[in-house]
Design a protein around this motif. Structure first.
Motif, PDB file in Angstrom:
ATOM      1  N   GLU A  72      36.126  70.611  57.161  1.00  0.00           N
ATOM      2  CA  GLU A  72      35.522  70.945  58.509  1.00  0.00           C
ATOM      3  C   GLU A  72      34.492  70.306  59.036  1.00  0.00           C
ATOM      4  O   GLU A  72      34.020  69.326  58.533  1.00  0.00           O
ATOM      5  CB  GLU A  72      34.772  72.521  58.219  1.00  0.00           C
ATOM      6  CG  GLU A  72      35.719  73.402  57.443  1.00  0.00           C
ATOM      7  CD  GLU A  72      36.533  74.361  58.532  1.00  0.00           C
ATOM      8  OE1 GLU A  72      36.369  74.009  59.689  1.00  0.00           O
ATOM      9  OE2 GLU A  72      37.519  75.101  58.176  1.00  0.00           O
ATOM     10  N   ALA A 411      27.667  76.076  56.239  1.00  0.00           N
ATOM     11  CA  ALA A 411      28.367  75.685  57.400  1.00  0.00           C
ATOM     12  C   ALA A 411      27.243  75.123  58.459  1.00  0.00           C
ATOM     13  O   ALA A 411      27.258  74.980  59.432  1.00  0.00           O
ATOM     14  CB  ALA A 411      29.062  76.527  58.249  1.00  0.00           C
ATOM     15  N   LEU A 416      31.595  80.000  63.727  1.00  0.00           N
ATOM     16  CA  LEU A 416      32.825  79.702  62.796  1.00  0.00           C
ATOM     17  C   LEU A 416      33.746  80.681  63.434  1.00  0.00           C
ATOM     18  O   LEU A 416      33.465  81.901  63.767  1.00  0.00           O
ATOM     19  CB  LEU A 416      32.699  80.067  61.419  1.00  0.00           C
ATOM     20  CG  LEU A 416      31.790  79.103  60.914  1.00  0.00           C
ATOM     21  CD1 LEU A 416      31.733  79.651  59.287  1.00  0.00           C
ATOM     22  CD2 LEU A 416      32.292  77.488  60.702  1.00  0.00           C
TER      23      LEU A 416
END
Length: 494
Positions: A72, A411, A416
């Motif tokens: 990612e 993250a 997201l």
């Protein structure tokens, strides 16, 4: 400082002489164990192939938030962090999933990489005649084998040569990491002919079992698949020995860390199954071989009983090179485990996205299944919506929440996509078979007294203690709320 990570795919430690096997021809794995620290309680985190590699890059579990997919944008990647600190990283690999949609962002994090073509269903050599649909990887493998039959053309040997080119050219340089990563002994279990001979095999027939129970395999697979796996393993062992020879010849042991690992194991008839993914995550799949030589502590020909995981390799290498470990990393530096078996964790989670969530404390394993027939709720959290072979379809993306989710520390609070994963739209659904595990329900084993996992236990005190450990670890690893709901954990949501 230098480091070499030799990684195999689908390495079942029960087939290695270093772990007590007495019929496979793997003398160099035994030699490796004499030169390193051998870990007996090393566990995967996320399975199968790319989820495990994401863990090696990031030092975090993948399977609680994401199915198979690319790195990612917010991921701290090990080779990328090394490169930012002027430490060179190179990957030599024949792992064909790196050039599928679900693996395209991994190799580009290295300073350089060499991609060897031709393994399994790698869309490599063309043949129009007989073509019906692209995802027939068995047909593509038959085409590829027309070009890889000779030993010098086998992808494993070409990968070895690529890695040796790097070592030969850079043995006197400093500050580098080589990842020498093989697809073998992943199925199909291919090897040059000379490796078949010790196992009484005359051809490569029956070298690719289906992911199905033992009784659903052909008679030839039932009879020969284990020996084909052993032949591929002997090939891996032979070329591993060549790397050890090089380290000996140039005395690289003085300033070079060596890690030899795998992503997961493989069932070859154990528990009545062949393959991975669709059955409970037995020890043959999750309790993996791991060997490490650390030139700082110089410990060798020893075993370690501390509970360690794949997510520990990234912080171990960062610390070895003197770099800070990012706050988001959940793995542990293994330097003191290697030096004197210091315990670094009470428990370990592992599993596949959408299947059992499993926990072990090193003695007991508890497998928690979804507690409803729909296996819901289940979501993917991603900014890279790709499966193994294809991107998420427009139909899938229409199931994404309209409001992006942005509260996950792992993250870096990046917004997201939250995409419903509990549906039949997955192009690679046969690889995960999300609902198959429900028929097995919850399972608990005492692996110290029952290492073959033949006798599930019903000790409620043990199960509740393991469930509490699972809940604690799920909280620490920021498990999404719906995972608690899917598993119907009795402690409420976090």
């Amino acid at each position: 400082m230098k480091a070499i990570n030799i990684m195999f795919d689908s390495l079942n430690k029960k087939y290695l002489s270093a772990y007590g096997n007495n019929w496979t021809k793997t003398p160099n794995f035994k030699r490796l164990a004499q030169k390193t620290v051998r870990f007996d309680r090393a566990y995967t985190g996320s399975m199968p192939c790319m989820p495990a590699r994401r863990e090696m890059h990031t030092g975090r579990y993948n399977f609680l938030h994401r199915s198979w997919g690319p790195l990612e944008p917010f991921d701290h990647s090990l080779p990328e962090l090394l490169m930012k600190s002027h430490i060179y990283s190179h990957c030599s690999t024949d792992h064909c999933h790196y050039w599928h949609d679900g693996g395209l962002t991994y190799l580009s994090r290295f300073s350089s990489y060499d991609m060897v073509r031709g393994q399994e269903g790698d869309w490599w050599k063309p043949q129009v005649e007989g073509f019906q649909y692209k995802w027939d990887i068995r047909r593509q493998d038959r085409v590829n084998r027309l070009y890889t039959a000779d030993e010098q053309n086998h992808p494993h040997i070409r990968t070895f040569k690529s890695g040796m080119e790097f070592l030969t050219a850079n043995k006197h340089s400093d500050n580098w990491l080589l990842q020498l990563e093989y697809f073998d002994p992943h199925e199909p279990f291919t090897a040059p002919r000379r490796f078949y001979e010790p196992y009484g095999l005359g051809s490569d027939e029956h070298d690719w079992p289906k992911y199905a129970p033992f009784q659903e395999q052909s008679e030839g697979v039932q009879r020969d698949a284990c020996r084909h796996y052993a032949a591929a393993l002997s090939m891996c062992d032979y070329y591993l020995g060549k790397v050890l020879d090089f380290l000996d010849e140039h005395n690289l042991w003085e300033d070079t860390m060596l890690i030899v690992n795998t992503d997961h194991g493989f069932l070859l008839g154990e528990h009545g199954f062949f393959g991975k993914n669709y059955m409970p995550t037995y020890q043959e799949l999750c309790n993996i071989p791991l060997f490490i030589w650390d030139p700082r502590s110089k410990q060798k020909n020893q075993t370690r009983q501390s509970l360690v995981q794949t997510i520990d390799l990234m912080p171990t290498l960062l610390s070895y090179f003197g770099l800070e470990v990012p706050d988001e990393v959940m793995g542990h530096d293994l330097a003191e485990v290697i030096a004197h078996d210091k315990n670094v964790r009470e428990g370990a989670l592992f599993g596949y996205f959408g299947k059992h969530v499993n926990v072990t404390d090193g003695r007991f394993v508890y497998m928690r299944a979804a507690q409803n027939a729909t296996n819901a709720p289940l979501y993917n959290y991603t900014l890279m919506p790709s499966h193994l072979f294809t991107p998420f379809s427009p139909e899938e993306l229409k199931l994404a929440d309209q409001t992006l989710v942005s509260h996950y520390r792992y993250a870096q609070n990046t917004p997201l996509l939250r995409v419903n994963a509990n549906h039949g739209l997955f192009p690679n659904n046969s690889c995960y078979q999300f609902n198959q595990h429900l028929s097995w329900g919850d399972l608990c084993f005492d692996i110290e007294n029952d290492p073959q996992q033949k006798f599930p236990i019903n000790d409620e005190e043990v199960k509740m203690r393991m469930l509490s450990l699972m809940y604690q670890l799920m909280q620490e690893h920021e498990s999404p709320n719906e995972q608690y709901e899917r598993l119907n954990l009795p402690y409420g949501n976090h």
